[in-house]
Design a protein around this motif. Structure first.
Motif, PDB file in Angstrom:
ATOM      1  N   LEU A   1       0.822  -1.211   0.000  1.00  0.00           N
ATOM      2  CA  LEU A   1       0.000   0.000   0.000  1.00  0.00           C
ATOM      3  C   LEU A   1       0.854   1.257   0.000  1.00  0.00           C
ATOM      4  O   LEU A   1       0.454   2.294  -0.529  1.00  0.00           O
ATOM      5  N   SER A   2       2.056   1.160   0.597  1.00  0.00           N
ATOM      6  CA  SER A   2       2.920   2.348   0.641  1.00  0.00           C
ATOM      7  C   SER A   2       3.386   2.762  -0.748  1.00  0.00           C
ATOM      8  O   SER A   2       3.781   3.912  -0.942  1.00  0.00           O
ATOM      9  N   ILE A   3       3.353   1.833  -1.717  1.00  0.00           N
ATOM     10  CA  ILE A   3       3.731   2.192  -3.100  1.00  0.00           C
ATOM     11  C   ILE A   3       2.487   2.177  -3.997  1.00  0.00           C
ATOM     12  O   ILE A   3       2.591   1.988  -5.205  1.00  0.00           O
ATOM     13  N   HIS A   4       1.310   2.328  -3.363  1.00  0.00           N
ATOM     14  CA  HIS A   4       0.036   2.485  -4.059  1.00  0.00           C
ATOM     15  C   HIS A   4      -0.365   1.259  -4.880  1.00  0.00           C
ATOM     16  O   HIS A   4      -1.096   1.391  -5.854  1.00  0.00           O
ATOM     17  N   LYS A   5       0.067   0.097  -4.475  1.00  0.00           N
ATOM     18  CA  LYS A   5      -0.359  -1.137  -5.148  1.00  0.00           C
ATOM     19  C   LYS A   5      -1.517  -1.726  -4.338  1.00  0.00           C
ATOM     20  O   LYS A   5      -1.387  -2.715  -3.617  1.00  0.00           O
ATOM     21  N   VAL A   6      -2.673  -1.061  -4.478  1.00  0.00           N
ATOM     22  CA  VAL A   6      -3.830  -1.421  -3.665  1.00  0.00           C
ATOM     23  C   VAL A   6      -4.393  -2.777  -4.084  1.00  0.00           C
ATOM     24  O   VAL A   6      -4.674  -3.639  -3.247  1.00  0.00           O
TER      25      VAL A   6
ATOM     26  N   ARG B   1     -11.193 -10.014   6.410  1.00  0.00           N
ATOM     27  CA  ARG B   1     -11.588  -8.827   7.161  1.00  0.00           C
ATOM     28  C   ARG B   1     -10.647  -7.672   6.848  1.00  0.00           C
ATOM     29  O   ARG B   1     -11.070  -6.536   6.590  1.00  0.00           O
ATOM     30  N   GLU B   2      -9.338  -7.932   6.861  1.00  0.00           N
ATOM     31  CA  GLU B   2      -8.354  -6.895   6.576  1.00  0.00           C
ATOM     32  C   GLU B   2      -8.449  -6.444   5.115  1.00  0.00           C
ATOM     33  O   GLU B   2      -8.327  -5.252   4.804  1.00  0.00           O
ATOM     34  N   ALA B   3      -8.681  -7.434   4.216  1.00  0.00           N
ATOM     35  CA  ALA B   3      -8.773  -7.082   2.800  1.00  0.00           C
ATOM     36  C   ALA B   3      -9.973  -6.166   2.537  1.00  0.00           C
ATOM     37  O   ALA B   3      -9.876  -5.193   1.766  1.00  0.00           O
ATOM     38  N   ILE B   4     -11.094  -6.443   3.174  1.00  0.00           N
ATOM     39  CA  ILE B   4     -12.274  -5.595   2.979  1.00  0.00           C
ATOM     40  C   ILE B   4     -12.029  -4.202   3.547  1.00  0.00           C
ATOM     41  O   ILE B   4     -12.431  -3.188   2.946  1.00  0.00           O
ATOM     42  N   ALA B   5     -11.355  -4.124   4.701  1.00  0.00           N
ATOM     43  CA  ALA B   5     -11.065  -2.812   5.280  1.00  0.00           C
ATOM     44  C   ALA B   5     -10.204  -1.977   4.331  1.00  0.00           C
ATOM     45  O   ALA B   5     -10.458  -0.781   4.112  1.00  0.00           O
ATOM     46  N   VAL B   6      -9.197  -2.613   3.744  1.00  0.00           N
ATOM     47  CA  VAL B   6      -8.321  -1.889   2.815  1.00  0.00           C
ATOM     48  C   VAL B   6      -9.100  -1.470   1.568  1.00  0.00           C
ATOM     49  O   VAL B   6      -9.003  -0.328   1.093  1.00  0.00           O
TER      50      VAL B   6
END
Length: 1507
Positions: free
Chosen positions: A982-987, A1001-1006
C-alpha cells in the motif's frame, strides 16, 4: 449370528519380514493394517463346491497401530495359539478359536521389527527391535530375558528348528549372527558377506551337512574373518543356514565352520513385452523358504514378483525353475512373505504375499498357482454393478486402483481384475454406462474424470476438464444443451455428468471425451432466469426414464429439473445439512407409481423419501417448494453416505452410514428390517446385488468390502445407547493419523527410492517409512490434520514386565545425572538482562581492530609499509603485496585500499552471521543499491533498509518494497506485506494478497478505504468471505457479507440455513426489507411451520403476519387452531398437548364450529367483503399438497385438511358452491386415505351437521360440474354414519343414543361380549367391515332410532351398480398387474437358478410360459392352484381396461366408498338388528356381493350372507 460374510480384506502389510504364517490343518493368517485376517484353506474351509477351497473366517482385533509381525505356534496341540507384534510396542499372544488375547507384554521401548515362535520350545517367543534389543518371553512362566547383542537395527530373526537355544539374527547393514540364548546371548557365529539388509533367514530343515553335496574346497567362498575367534560348539555343528539380502544374493552358510559355502545371484528375468534393463536396479525384497524334508531345494522371490525353485544338488551349476510360467499367474510386484501349509488332505501348499496386494496359493508339487485372494489398499469409496454385464461389480479404492469383481463366476468367487493405468489417485466415484458393455466411468480425488473399457488393456480416456476438488458423483443421463442440439446421429444417447467438491456439475461428451466439458449451471440460469447465486451442488441423480434430474446441494436442498432444458420443477427443502446421496426408485416393480420415490440422505442421520408423482405429472408453471417428506426413516446415529433401492422388491432400501452399520428398510411401512455390523469403520458405499435378492455388498474406511445376507443378521435396527458406544469403540480401534516420530536414517525401515508404476497409493511417499494400507494414513487427511513433528517428542514406553536389576539401576543413575546437568546449565533469569546492559556494542571493524593489537614488531612494520606507500611515486611489487596483505592499512591510505578493507570486513560479518553490520558497511561505502540487492537475494531485507531505499532513487525504492513484500510472504507476515504494498500504491495487489491468504476482514477494510464503492473487487471479497463463513457454519456473519455485496437474497438464504424458528423469522424479515417478497413469504411460512410443531399458535400467526401475501395461510392456521382446540375438547388422544399457547378467541366454544371460524376471520383478520375472500381464495388455490397416506404425520395431515377446509369456507363466502363442495370432499378424502376415521367424522359433524342437503340446494337441479363431487361427498357422509350405527349395535351393552334404542334384559355372555368387542375395535378398511359379527342375544331388545332409519334409507345411494362395476374393474387390473410382476420375478429366478446349476437348457424354448401361482393372486374364476397363462392375463387386463374406459369421467374422477364394503356393513347391521333394514335393501346388497365379490377376502365374507 449368521455365517461369516464373504470378505474382500485389506492388503497384507508391506516390508515386514514375517507378517504371515500357517499351521498344519489349513489355517493361514496375515497381518493387514492393525489386525490379522485368518483364512481357512483346504477341504474343511467350507467353501462353495466348485470354488477355490479357501474362506476368510475371522479377524484378530486389538492392536492400535500397524502389525509388523505374525507367527503361529507350530507345536501339536497348540496350533490355535499365535503371536503378533505391532508398532504400538506390544507383543500379543492370541487364541484363534476364540479370537481373544491370551496374554501380552510391552517390554520393547522401540519399534519391533522381528518376531518368531520357537519351533523347539512350546512357550518361547523371541522378538527384536530396531535398536538391536532382543527379548525372549516364556508364556507359561510369564518370564522374560533381555539381550543386547549388537547396536544395529534388527531386520529379521529365526529360531533354530534343531536346537532350542540357537537364534539367527539378520541386521540392516548385512550382518548375520547366531546366538545362544541360554548363555545370555553369546554370539556363536558372526557371518559376514552381505552388504545390505537381510530380508529373510531360513534354517535347513534337516540337521547335518551331509544333505548337500558341496565340494568344500572348490565351492567354498574365501574365508571371512569374523573379528574374533570363536570355539566350535557341538550345538552349532552340522547345520546349514540360508539368508536372502537386498544385495541381490542368497548365501548358504555352514554353521560348523562359520562361513558361507554357496552363493546364489538373483537373475534378471525377461518379462512379456520386453526384457529388464540390468543397469536399472529395481526394488527387491528377497524372501526364502526351505521346503521341509527337501534340503536340496530352496524357494526364493525375485525382482518382479516371480518365485524361483533353486536346485542345490549341483552347487557348481546355478539351476532354478520358475513357478508357473503361464501368463498372469505370477505376482507383478515384489514378494514379502512365503509360508508353507499342509492341508487336511496332505497337500503341500505355499502361500505368498506381495506388493501387488494379492495373496497367492501355490501347489508345491506342480509349482502352479491354485488360487488368488485379492485385497484392498485403501478406503472402499464406491461400488457399482454393471447393468449390462450382470454380476460385474466395480470397486473404487483409495489405493489408486479400480477392481472389477465378477461376482457371478462359477469357478472363482474371488474373480477380480485390477485397473490402475491413468488413475494415480484415490478412486472416489464409479458409474457404468447404462447400455454400452464394459464402459466404466470413474472419478478421482484430484478431480479427474475418465472412461475405462474393462474388456481391453488400453489406458483409459481422460477428460480434459478437471474438477478443482474431489469428484463426488458420476451419473449417465440424456444430453442437455448444447450437446443435445444436434441431430439424432450427431450426438450421443447418453452423456456423463460429474459433480465435484467445488460444487460444479460438468457434462462430458463420451464421443469427444478429450474436448471441453460444459458446466450445466449456465443452462440452469438461462432456462429458469435465475440471477442469484446458485447453490453448491454435491450430488446428481437422473431418473431411470431420463426425464427428470435431481441435484443435491450443500445446504441440504434438492432441486428437480425436467430435461432436456433443465426447467426447475420443484425444490425440496427438507435436509438442512450437506446432501450426500440420492436414489430414485426403480421402474420395474409391481407398482409403477413407486418410480417417483426419491430417497435422500445428508450429514444428519435421517433419511427422507419424497413422492414426486403429483408434482412432476402436474407440470407446474412455477417451481413448487416441498417442505414435508412423504416418508421418514430414522435410526442411524451418524451421517448417511449411500442409499440403494433393492431391484428385486418394491420399496426396500438399504443405507450406509458413518455409524458403522448398513440398514435395510421397508420404506412403505417406515420400518427397519435388518442391520449389518460387520465393518470396523465408517461405511462409505453399499449396493444390492442384481442377481441375488438376498445379497448386499458394502464398503467402508476399514479397507474391506463385505458380501452379506440381510436375513442372517442378528439385529434389525442401528445400535443405540450402549450398543452404539461399543460400536464406536470398535471403530476407534482402527489406526488414525498421528505425528510421526523423528528417527535417525539408520533406524528407518527400508524403502525403495525408485518411482512406482502408479498402481499403489503409497507410491507418492518416497524417502519415508513404508506406508502400505494407508497406515501413514493418506486416507486420514479428511478427518484429522497431522500435528507438527517438532512438537511431539518421542517418549519411551515403560515395560510392563520387570527387567534385570542392573539395567534399571543404570537407568536411574542416568536420570539423576541428567537432572543435575540441567540444574547446572540453567542460569538465573535476571542475569542475561544485566549482562546485556553492560555489554559493549559490537565493533564494526573487528578484523582491523584485532590486527592493530598484534606484536610491536608487526605494528612497526605496518608503519614502514604505510610510509613507503604514502611517499613513493611508484609502488614496487613487494610494497603492493604488503598493502594487499595488510588490508587494515586502508584506513590510512587511499580509497581503493579502504574499499578492500570494507569488503574484507563485510565478508567476515556475513560469515559470522551479522548481515546487519555488513549492510552498514556498504552504506558507509555509499553502495545503497548493492546493499539492497544483496539483502534481497539473501532474504535479509529489514524495515530500516527499505526506509533508506528512497535515497537510491524512486525506482529502486519501488523495487525494494516489492522485494520486501515477497520476503514477508515467505515469512507468513501477509498483513505487513500488504501494508508495504500500500505504501507504493499497489492497492489491488495488497487486497489480492490478503484475500488469497484468507485475511478477508483486513482485505475488505483496505478495499473499502482505498477503492471506489462500485469497484467489483469489493463485491468479490464480500462473496468470497461469505462463502467461507457459510461453509464453516458462521451464518450470521456470512449474511452480513452478502448484504455488503448487495445480495440480500443470499443473505436471507444463509440465515435460514440453521432452520430454527428465530433464524427463519430474521431471514424472512431481512428478505422483506430487501424486497425479496417471494423468499420472505416462503421463509415466514417455514418459520410458522416450525412453531406449529410446538403448537405455538401465537408465534405462528406473528410469523405469518410478516408478509401480506400470507393472509390466506393465516386463515388456514386460524382454522387449524380452532380445530385443534375442538379436538382437545373432545379429548382425542392424538390431539392432546400439554404445552399449547392458544389465542383467546380460539377458546370460545359457545357458537357452532363453522360460525366460530367466520367470526374469528372477521374480528381478527378483518375478512368482511367477498373481494377479500376471493383474493385469499386465489392465493390458497395455487398451493398444492400431496395425497395423504397412512404414513402421513398427524400434524401434517391436520394442516393439509385445514387447507382444504379453508378453501371450502372461502368458497362458501364467495358463493362459489362448486369449489366449496370439491374442497370439502378433498378434506374428507385426506382423512379417509390416511385411515383416520375419527378426524373424518369430526370434519363431517363440524361442517355438515345437517348433511349435504343445503349444498344440494345451492347447486340446484342443474347438472353442475360439482354434481359428481357432491354425490361422492354424500356417499362418504352416509358411509361414516353407517359405521357409527354398526358400532353402536356392536357394543357389549348398547346405550340409548342417536342411533340405537336399547331395552336391557340379561347381560351378554362373556364369549359374545368378546366377539362384539373385537368387531367394535376394527379399523375403517374393508377387512374390518368384512369381519362377520354374531347377532345380538335375544335377551337384549334393540331397535334403531329414526335418524338411523333415515341413514339406512340413504344407503341406496351407496349401492351404486355403476361404482361397484368400476371398482371391480380396477381391482381386476391391480390383480393382473400383481400377477404379471410375480410371473416376471419367478421367471428371472428360474433362469438364474438354471444358469448357475447347469447352464442353459436346450429344451428351454419349447417350454410353455406358464406359472402356477397359488393363493390370493389368482383370479376369482380360477382355482387356487390352477395355472394362469400369459394370454389369459393379457385378455383379462384388456377387458378390464375396456370396461373402465366406458365409464364417464365424472364417475372416475371422484373417489367413492367401497360399495362391497358398505354392503357387508349393512348386512351385519341387519343380522344384529333383524327387521331394521328393508328386505329390498338387503337383497340389493346381496346381489351386488354375488356379482362383484371376486377377491378372496370378499368371497369369504360374502358366503355368510349370500348362501
Amino acid at each position: 449370528m449368521g455365517p461369516e460374510p464373504q470378505t474382500l480384506p485389506p492388503s497384507p502389510n508391506w516390508y515386514c519380514t514375517r507378517s504371515s504364517d500357517a499351521v498344519p490343518g489349513g489355517l493361514f493368517g496375515f497381518a493387514a493394517r492393525t489386525s490379522v485376517f485368518l483364512v481357512c484353506v483346504g477341504p474343511g474351509a467350507g467353501a462353495i463346491p466348485g470354488m477355490p477351497p479357501f474362506r476368510v473366517v475371522g479377524e484378530l482385533v486389538g492392536h492400535t497401530e500397524r502389525v509388523s509381525g505374525f507367527t503361529f505356534s507350530h507345536h501339536p496341540g497348540q496350533y490355535n495359539l499365535c503371536a503378533t507384534s505391532s508398532d504400538d510396542g506390544t507383543v500379543k499372544i492370541w487364541d484363534v478359536e476364540t479370537k481373544t488375547v491370551v496374554t501380552e507384554h510391552a517390554l520393547h521401548q522401540h519399534t519391533i521389527s522381528a518376531l518368531h515362535w520357537s519351533p523347539q520350545v512350546k512357550d518361547l517367543i523371541v522378538s527384536g527391535d530396531e535398536k538391536g534389543v532382543v527379548f525372549c518371553y516364556w508364556i507359561n512362566r510369564n518370564d522374560s530375558q533381555r539381550l543386547f547383542i549388537e547396536p544395529r537395527t534388527i531386520f529379521c530373526l529365526t529360531c533354530s528348528p534343531h536346537h532350542e537355544d540357537l537364534v539367527a539374527i539378520g541386521y540392516k547393514d548385512g550382518m548375520v549372527v547366531i546366538i545362544d540364548i541360554s548363555k545370555k546371548g553369546e554370539v556363536i557365529h558372526r557371518l559376514r558377506g552381505h552388504d545390505d539388509e537381510i530380508h529373510s533367514i531360513a534354517w535347513c530343515p534337516l540337521p547335518g551337512e551331509d544333505c548337500l553335496s558341496i565340494n568344500q574346497e572348490e565351492n567354498s567362498e574365501p574365508e571371512i574373518t569374523n573379528g574374533k575367534v570363536t570355539t566350535q560348539t557341538p550345538e552349532a555343528k552340522g547345520c546349514y543356514l540360508a539368508t536372502g539380502s537386498k544385495d541381490q544374493t542368497i548365501r548358504i552358510w555352514s554353521c560348523a565352520r562359520g562361513r558361507g559355502v554357496v552363493l546364489l545371484k538373483i537373475p534378471f528375468l525377461k518379462r512379456r513385452g520386453g526384457g529388464v534393463d540390468p543397469t536399472v536396479k529395481e526394488r527387491l525384497w528377497l524372501t526364502l523358504y526351505w521346503p521341509k524334508n527337501q534340503p536340496t531345494q530352496l524357494v526364493s522371490s525375485c525382482f518382479g514378483g516371480e518365485l524361483l525353485l533353486w536346485d542345490l544338488t549341483q552347487s557348481w551349476r546355478r539351476k532354478y525353475t520358475l513357478f508357473s510360467a503361464s501368463e498372469g499367474q505370477n505376482h507383478s510386484r515384489i514378494v514379502f512373505n512365503l509360508c508353507p501349509l499342509q492341508t487336511e488332505d496332505d497337500k503341500h501348499l505355499l502361500l505368498s504375499t506381495s506388493m501387488d496386494r494379492d495373496v497367492k496359493c501355490w501347489d508345491m508339487t506342480t509349482l502352479e498357482c491354485c488360487w488368488t485372494l485379492p485385497s484392498l489398499g485403501g478406503f472402499a469409496y464406491s461400488l457399482a454393478f454393471s447393468p449390462e454385464d450382470t454380476g460385474y461389480l466395480a470397486i473404487g479404492v483409495g489405493d489408486g486402483m479400480i477392481r472389477v469383481w465378477n461376482t457371478s463366476s462359477k469357478k472363482n468367487n474371488y474373480d477380480v481384475k485390477n485397473f490402475w493405468q491413468g488413475v494415480k489417485s484415490k478412486v472416489t466415484a464409479l458409474c457404468w454406462h447404462p447400455k454400452k458393455e464394459h464402459c466404466l466411468a470413474f472419478g478421482t480425488d484430484d478431480g479427474k474424470v475418465g472412461l475405462y473399457d474393462t474388456y481391453s488393456n488400453k489406458p483409459p480416456q481422460i477428460s480434459s476438464t478437471y474438477h478443482k476438488k474431489t469428484v463426488y458423483t458420476l451419473a449417465w443421463g440424456p444430453p442437455v444443451p448444447p450437446m443435445s442440439l444436434g441431430g439424432e446421429g450427431d450426438r450421443p444417447s447418453f452423456t456423463l455428468y460429474s459433480c465435484g467438491g467445488e460444487g460444479i456439475v460438468f457434462q462430458h461428451n463420451p464421443w469427444k471425451f478429450g474436448g471441453e466439458a460444459f458446466d450445466i449451471n449456465k443452462l440452469i440460469r438461462d432456462t429458469n432466469a435465475i440471477k442469484n447465486k446458485l447453490p453448491v451442488h454435491t450430488e446428481i441423480s437422473w431418473k431411470a426414464d431420463g426425464k427428470f434430474m435431481a441435484l443435491g446441494n450443500e445446504d441440504g436442498s434438492i432441486e428437480i429439473f425436467q430435461g432436456p432444458k433443465l426447467k426447475l420443477m420443484c425444490s425440496i427443502q427438507q435436509h438442512h445439512k450437506l446432501l450426500n446421496t440420492m436414489s430414485w426408485h426403480h421402474e420395474h416393480g409391481s407398482q409403477p407409481e413407486l418410480s417417483y420415490l426419491l430417497a435422500s440422505g445428508s450429514n444428519n442421520a435421517v433419511i427422507y423419501v419424497h413422492n414426486l408423482k403429483t408434482v412432476l405429472e402436474a407440470k407446474p408453471e412455477s417451481p413448487v417448494t416441498i417442505t414435508e417428506p412423504f416418508l421418514t426413516l430414522s435410526g442411524h446415529t451418524a451421517k448417511i453416505t449411500c442409499l440403494a433401492w433393492s431391484p428385486h422388491h418394491d420399496g426396500i432400501l438399504v443405507s450406509a452410514s458413518y455409524d458403522g452399520t448398513a440398514q435395510v428398510w421397508d420404506t412403505l411401512r417406515e420400518q427397519p428390517l435388518h442391520n449389518f455390523r460387520g465393518h470396523r469403520g465408517r461405511l462409505l458405499c453399499v449396493v444390492w446385488s442384481p442377481l441375488d435378492p438376498e445379497c448386499i455388498y458394502s464398503g467402508a474406511d476399514d479397507f474391506c468390502v463385505y458380501r452379506w445376507l440381510p436375513s442372517t443378521q442378528a439385529h434389525s435396527r442401528p445400535p443405540q445407547g450402549k450398543k452404539s458406544i461399543e460400536l464406536e469403540k470398535k471403530r476407534l480401534s482402527q489406526p488414525k493419523p498421528k505425528p510421526k516420530k523423528k528417527k535417525k536414517p539408520t533406524s528407518q525401515m527400508p524403502v525403495k527410492q525408485e518411482s512406482f508404476e502408479g498402481n499403489e497409493e503409497e507410491s507418492t511417499k518416497e524417502n519415508t517409512a513404508p506406508v502400505e494400507n494407508g497406515l501413514s494414513d493418506q486416507e486420514g487427511e479428511e478427518e484429522e490434520e497431522e500435528a507438527p513433528r517438532a512438537l511431539t517428542p518421542t517418549v519411551p514406553r515403560e515395560p510392563v514386565l520387570c527387567t534385570p536389576i542392573s539395567s534399571s539401576c543404570e537407568k536411574s543413575k542416568a536420570t539423576i545425572n541428567n537432572k543435575i546437568a540441567v540444574l547446572k546449565k540453567e542460569p538465573p533469569k535476571e542475569k542475561p538482562e544485566a549482562l546485556m546492559k553492560r555489554r559493549k556494542a559490537r565493533s564494526m571493524l573487528p578484523l582491523s581492530t584485532s590486527l592493530d593489537h598484534r606484536s610491536k614488531e608487526e605494528l612497526h612494520h605496518d608503519c614502514l609499509v604505510l610510509a613507503t606507500a604514502k611517499h613513493s611515486k611508484e609502488l614496487s611489487e613487494d610494497v603492493s603485496a604488503d598493502l594487499e596483505e595488510r588490508f587494515h592499512l586502508g584506513l590510512f591510505s587511499d580509497r581503493d585500499t579502504l574499499y578492500r578493507m570494507i569488503e574484507t570486513e563485510g565478508k567476515g560479518h556475513l560469515e559470522n552471521g551479522h548481515p546487519e553490520l555488513f549492510h552498514q558497511l556498504m552504506l558507509w561505502k555509499g553502495d545503497l543499491q548493492g546493499v539492497l540487492q544483496t539483502a534481497a537475494e539473501r532474504g535479509e531485507l529489514t524495515d530500516n533498509l527499505v526506509a533508506m531505499a528512497p535515497v537510491a532513487g524512486y525506482h529502486v525504492w519501488l523495487w525494494a518494497v516489492e522485494a520486501f513484500a515477497k520476503q514477508l510472504c515467505f515469512q507468513d507476515q501477509y498483513v505487513k506485506a500488504a501494508s508495504h504494498l500500500l505504501s507504493i500504491h499497489k492497492v489491488y495487489e495488497a487486497v489480492e494478497l490478503l484475500k488469497s491468504n484468507h485475511f478477508y476482514r483486513e482485505a475488505i477494510a483496505v478495499a473499502k478505504a482505498r477503492l471506489r464503492p462500485e469497484d467489483p473487487v469489493l463485491k468479490e471479497l464480500y462473496l468470497g468471505w461469505g462463502t467461507t463463513l457459510e461453509r464453516d457454519g458462521h451464518y450470521a456473519v456470512a449474511a452480513k457479507c452478502y448484504l455488503g455485496a448487495t445480495s440480500p437474497y443470499d443473505a436471507a438464504k444463509v440465515l435460514a440455513k440453521k432452520g430454527d424458528a428465530a433464524s427463519l423469522r430474521t431471514a424472512a424479515e431481512l428478505a422483506a426489507i430487501a424486497g425479496e417478497n417471494e423468499l420472505a413469504a416462503s421463509l415466514a411460512l417455514r418459520c410458522a411451520q416450525e412453531l406449529l410443531l410446538v403448537k405455538n399458535w401465537v408465534g405462528a400467526q406473528e410469523a405469518l403476519q410478516l408478509h401480506g401475501s400470507l393472509q390466506g395461510q393465516r386463515l388456514v392456521f386460524c382454522l387449524l387452531e380452532l380445530l385443534c382446540w375442538h379436538l382437545e375438547e373432545k379429548q382425542l388422544p392424538e390431539a392432546r398437548s400439554s404445552s399449547s399457547s392458544y389465542h383467546t378467541w380460539a377458546t370460545d366454544t359457545k357458537e357452532p364450529f363453522l360460525q366460530r371460524v367466520t367470526s374469528a376471520w372477521k374480528s381478527v383478520f378483518s375478512l368482511d367483503s367477498p373481494a377479500q375472500c376471493r383474493a385469499a381464495l386465489q392465493r390458497l388455490q395455487d398451493i398444492k399438497y400431496p395425497s395423504s397416506t397412512s404414513n402421513t404425520p398427524y400434524r401434517q395431515l391436520l394442516l393439509h385438511i385445514c387447507h382444504d377446509l379453508t378453501l371450502a369456507v372461502l368458497s362458501q363466502q364467495t358463493a362459489t358452491w362448486e369449489e366449496a363442495v370439491q374442497a370439502l370432499l378433498r378434506a374428507v378424502l385426506r382423512s379417509y386415505d390416511s385411515g383416520n376415521f375419527t378426524i373424518m367424522q369430526e370434519v363431517c359433524s363440524a361442517f355438515l351437521p345437517d348433511g349435504c342437503d343445503h349444498l344440494s340446494d345451492k347447486l340446484g337441479d342443474r347438472q353442475s360440474s360439482a354434481t359428481p363431487a357432491l354425490r361422492s361427498l354424500e356417499a362418504f357422509f352416509t358411509y361414516g354414519h353407517l359405521y357409527e350405527i354398526w358400532w353402536s349395535l356392536s357394543r357389549p351393552c348398547p346405550e340409548a343414543s342417536v342411533w340405537v334404542r336399547a331395552d336391557h334384559g340379561k347381560t351378554l355372555s362373556t364369549e359374545q361380549s368378546q366377539q362384539v368387542d373385537r368387531a367394535s375395535a376394527e379399523d375403517t378398511g374393508s377387512q374390518a367391515a368384512c369381519q362377520p359379527e354374531p347377532g345380538n342375544p335375544p335377551e337384549l331388545s334393540l331397535r334403531l332410532s329414526g335418524e338411523s332409519a333415515r341413514v339406512l334409507s340413504a344407503c341406496r345411494e351407496l349401492f351404486s351398480e355403476q361404482h361397484a362395476s368400476l371398482q371391480n374393474a380396477r381391482r381386476t387390473v391391480a390383480q393382473v398387474q400383481e400377477t404379471l410382476a410375480e410371473m416376471i420375478h419367478q421367471h428371472r429366478k428360474s433362469l438364474l437358478c438354471k444358469s448357475i446349476a447347469s447352464g442353459p437348457d436346450k429344451n428351454e424354448p419349447e417350454q410353455e410360459t406358464e406359472l402356477s401361482l397359488a393363493g390370493p393372486q389368482s383370479q376369482c374364476k380360477e382355482e387356487e392352484n390352477e395355472p394362469v397363462s400369459l394370454p389369459e392375463l393379457t385378455r383379462r387386463l384388456t377387458e378390464a381396461n375396456q370396461r373402465i374406459a366406458t365409464f364417464p369421467e365424472s364417475i372416475k374422477t371422484w373417489p367413492f366408498p367401497d360399495v362391497l364394503e358398505c354392503c357387508l356393513v349393512l348386512l351385519h347391521i341387519s343380522s344384529q338388528c333383524p327387521g331394521c333394514v328393508p328386505q329390498e335393501l338387503q337383497q340389493q346388497a346381496q346381489e351386488l356381493l354375488r356379482k362383484y365379490a371376486c377377491t378372496t377376502a370378499y368371497k369369504r365374507h360374502s358366503r355368510t350372507f349370500c348362501t
